[in-house]
Design a protein around this motif. Sequence first.
Motif, PDB file in Angstrom:
ATOM      1  N   THR A   1     -57.143  49.159 -56.812  1.00 32.32           N
ATOM      2  CA  THR A   1     -58.545  49.530 -56.646  1.00 32.32           C
ATOM      3  C   THR A   1     -58.889  49.514 -55.168  1.00 32.32           C
ATOM      4  O   THR A   1     -58.559  48.580 -54.446  1.00 32.32           O
ATOM      5  CB  THR A   1     -59.471  48.545 -57.389  1.00 32.32           C
ATOM      6  N   THR A   2     -59.536  50.575 -54.735  1.00 31.97           N
ATOM      7  CA  THR A   2     -60.010  50.680 -53.363  1.00 31.97           C
ATOM      8  C   THR A   2     -61.527  50.708 -53.404  1.00 31.97           C
ATOM      9  O   THR A   2     -62.115  51.525 -54.120  1.00 31.97           O
ATOM     10  CB  THR A   2     -59.479  51.969 -52.699  1.00 31.97           C
ATOM     11  N   THR A   3     -62.140  49.815 -52.652  1.00 28.05           N
ATOM     12  CA  THR A   3     -63.600  49.747 -52.606  1.00 28.05           C
ATOM     13  C   THR A   3     -64.066  49.993 -51.179  1.00 28.05           C
ATOM     14  O   THR A   3     -63.542  49.404 -50.240  1.00 28.05           O
ATOM     15  CB  THR A   3     -64.110  48.369 -53.074  1.00 28.05           C
TER      16      THR A   3
ATOM     17  N   SER B   1     -68.647  52.250 -53.196  1.00 26.72           N
ATOM     18  CA  SER B   1     -67.946  53.106 -54.145  1.00 26.72           C
ATOM     19  C   SER B   1     -66.538  52.535 -54.346  1.00 26.72           C
ATOM     20  O   SER B   1     -65.957  51.981 -53.423  1.00 26.72           O
ATOM     21  CB  SER B   1     -67.874  54.546 -53.658  1.00 26.72           C
ATOM     22  N   SER B   2     -66.035  52.682 -55.545  1.00 27.26           N
ATOM     23  CA  SER B   2     -64.693  52.184 -55.867  1.00 27.26           C
ATOM     24  C   SER B   2     -63.919  53.248 -56.620  1.00 27.26           C
ATOM     25  O   SER B   2     -64.499  54.024 -57.382  1.00 27.26           O
ATOM     26  CB  SER B   2     -64.773  50.927 -56.748  1.00 27.26           C
ATOM     27  N   SER B   3     -62.615  53.253 -56.397  1.00 31.03           N
ATOM     28  CA  SER B   3     -61.735  54.105 -57.192  1.00 31.03           C
ATOM     29  C   SER B   3     -60.519  53.283 -57.588  1.00 31.03           C
ATOM     30  O   SER B   3     -60.023  52.486 -56.794  1.00 31.03           O
ATOM     31  CB  SER B   3     -61.328  55.355 -56.402  1.00 31.03           C
ATOM     32  N   THR B   4     -60.071  53.483 -58.814  1.00 28.97           N
ATOM     33  CA  THR B   4     -58.932  52.731 -59.340  1.00 28.97           C
ATOM     34  C   THR B   4     -57.843  53.709 -59.773  1.00 28.97           C
ATOM     35  O   THR B   4     -58.130  54.687 -60.460  1.00 28.97           O
ATOM     36  CB  THR B   4     -59.352  51.855 -60.531  1.00 28.97           C
TER      37      THR B   4
END
Length: 127
Positions: free
Chosen positions: A14-16, A120-123
């Motif tokens: 996960t990148t936040t 914002s986050s992407s996993t």
Amino acid sequence: MALQLMKLLVTATTTTEIVPADTRFFHVTNALTAAGSTLTIDAASFFDDAGAEVTSLPTLAANNSYFNVYVNGVLQMEGISTYTPGATGVGSLAIDVPAGGGDIPADTPIVVEVLNYAPSSSTTVTT
């Protein structure tokens, strides 16, 4: 062949990103505000970092924002000020000057710093 436990292998990353929007508003008082009274500053009485007149104070993002108030360069306690977002006539900052304390003299700089975060986050899941 012997019995063995079969498992699913899953990895996730996960990148936040925390994206702050920092805005400052400036005002110089034109009269003394006595201890025990309230100094209310309309949105139109502030100017921005470029020296331009402000027409509206920004909305505070729910659960992702805060504001700081500085009087003569000193950060003030949270409970003495009320921030109201909006345009001229609606948007304002009210500072309740505690009774028994000092006055706010004329020509005192008041700074309001508004911070709004847009995280914002992407996993990424790999199986």
